[in-house]
Write an enzyme that holds these catalytic residues in place. Structure first.
Site, PDB file in Angstrom:
ATOM      1  N   CYS A 127       0.847  -1.202   0.000  1.00 35.18           N
ATOM      2  CA  CYS A 127       0.000   0.000   0.000  1.00 35.18           C
ATOM      3  C   CYS A 127       0.885   1.254   0.000  1.00 35.18           C
ATOM      4  O   CYS A 127       0.650   2.192  -0.776  1.00 35.18           O
ATOM      5  CB  CYS A 127      -0.926  -0.027   1.209  1.00 35.18           C
ATOM      6  SG  CYS A 127      -2.158   1.294   1.241  1.00 35.18           S
ATOM      7  N   CYS A 128       1.908   1.276   0.866  1.00 39.98           N
ATOM      8  CA  CYS A 128       2.817   2.433   0.895  1.00 39.98           C
ATOM      9  C   CYS A 128       3.563   2.578  -0.430  1.00 39.98           C
ATOM     10  O   CYS A 128       3.801   3.702  -0.892  1.00 39.98           O
ATOM     11  CB  CYS A 128       3.831   2.298   2.030  1.00 39.98           C
ATOM     12  SG  CYS A 128       3.197   2.728   3.658  1.00 39.98           S
ATOM     13  N   CYS A 210      -0.882   8.211   7.595  1.00 40.69           N
ATOM     14  CA  CYS A 210      -2.258   7.989   7.159  1.00 40.69           C
ATOM     15  C   CYS A 210      -3.130   7.576   8.345  1.00 40.69           C
ATOM     16  O   CYS A 210      -2.678   6.883   9.261  1.00 40.69           O
ATOM     17  CB  CYS A 210      -2.286   6.888   6.108  1.00 40.69           C
ATOM     18  SG  CYS A 210      -1.444   7.343   4.572  1.00 40.69           S
ATOM     19  N   CYS A 213      -3.385   3.940   9.719  1.00 35.94           N
ATOM     20  CA  CYS A 213      -2.128   3.356  10.176  1.00 35.94           C
ATOM     21  C   CYS A 213      -1.469   4.185  11.271  1.00 35.94           C
ATOM     22  O   CYS A 213      -0.268   4.024  11.523  1.00 35.94           O
ATOM     23  CB  CYS A 213      -1.159   3.212   8.995  1.00 35.94           C
ATOM     24  SG  CYS A 213      -1.855   2.260   7.636  1.00 35.94           S
ATOM     25  N   CYS A 238       8.002   3.621   5.789  1.00 33.05           N
ATOM     26  CA  CYS A 238       7.197   3.285   4.620  1.00 33.05           C
ATOM     27  C   CYS A 238       8.057   3.012   3.389  1.00 33.05           C
ATOM     28  O   CYS A 238       7.545   2.584   2.371  1.00 33.05           O
ATOM     29  CB  CYS A 238       6.229   4.422   4.317  1.00 33.05           C
ATOM     30  SG  CYS A 238       7.062   5.954   3.834  1.00 33.05           S
TER      31      CYS A 238
END
Ligand code: SF4
Length: 262
Positions: A127-128, A210, A213, A238
């Site tokens: 995702c990162c 985010c 997270c 990340c």
């Protein structure tokens, strides 16, 4: 990548940049943050930018005071707290910078539809990669150097951060003027210059990424303990500033998309 500043005969631009970064890294190792930013502005002109997560506006404030109108890149992942977006908008309105809002290829809805919902919970590294790393590397394309606000004190993975270094992965010079700063230095600068802080700091969020997270930290926890809090023995990174995987993520992406490996 070219520098446009008279690369010495017999050296390719990247080799010249590598040497430039190494020399500046030594020369500026103990220099005040402002001097480091002045060096970057004089050396790279309009081909230097700032990246900011909007945790605070210290590095943006410093850079704007040295080079008004400097480009500031904000990675808008689509998952930020409203307060972070508010801080970004306050920076855009209150500082003499050219704020560039960079978004990923997929909206959150498109990512959910293609890769399944809540990818951050199943595979936060991927995702990162999709929402921060790829957009960052695309955004850095026009620049020879980027200025960050990272500090050695933040995590063990950042403890050896150089004030100026060659970022081989992105082919740019990475400038970290706050590398030697402590959290007390940061607080002092914020106070002296009356810089607004991120509203969530007052609620115990010592590092803000985010929303899905990030949680507030508890007394005694490390500053970034609230990032990806469910992970243990993880670097709390990340991949922007410290490599988190060497194999890349394209194979994982293809697998989720249902495409066959070659
Ligand atoms: Fe995704 Fe979380 Fe990384 Fe944001 S911090 S890009 S939501 S995994």
């Amino acid at each position: 990548m070219t520098t446009g500043r008279g690369v010495p005969d017999g050296m390719t631009a990247p080799a010249w940049m590598v040497r430039l970064a190494a020399e500046a890294g030594k020369d500026l190792a103990d220099a005040p943050a402002r001097d480091v930013i002045e060096w970057a502005a004089e050396t790279f002109g309009n081909r230097v930018c700032v990246t900011s997560s909007m945790n605070d506006a210290v590095v943006v404030h410093l850079a704007a005071s040295v080079k008004p109108g400097i480009d500031v890149i904000f990675l808008d992942t689509g998952y930020h707290f409203p307060e972070t977006i508010g801080t970004r908008d306050a920076v855009r309105a209150g500082y003499r910078v050219n704020l560039i809002n960079v978004t990923p290829a997929r909206t959150v809805a498109e990512q959910d539809a293609e890769l399944g919902p809540r990818l951050y919970g199943r595979n936060p590294d991927l995702c990162c990669y999709l929402r921060k790393i790829v957009p960052l590397e695309r955004a850095l394309g026009p620049y020879d150097a980027w200025i960050t606000g990272i500090r050695r004190e933040e995590t063990s993975a950042r403890s050896d951060t150089q004030v100026v270094a060659w970022d081989a992965r992105r082919g740019v010079v990475k400038v970290n003027p706050l590398a030697r700063w402590t959290s007390k230095d940061t607080y002092r600068y914020l106070t002296e210059h009356d810089i607004p802080t991120h509203p969530l700091f007052e609620q115990g969020y010592t590092s803000i990424g985010c929303a899905p997270c990030t949680r507030a930290t508890k007394t005694g926890e490390a500053g970034r303990a609230g990032r990806w809090w469910w992970e243990t023995n993880a670097p709390k990174e990340c991949g922007m500033h410290c490599a988190i995987e060497t194999g890349g993520f394209e194979h994982e992406l293809r697998a989720l998309l249902g495409e066959k490996e070659e």
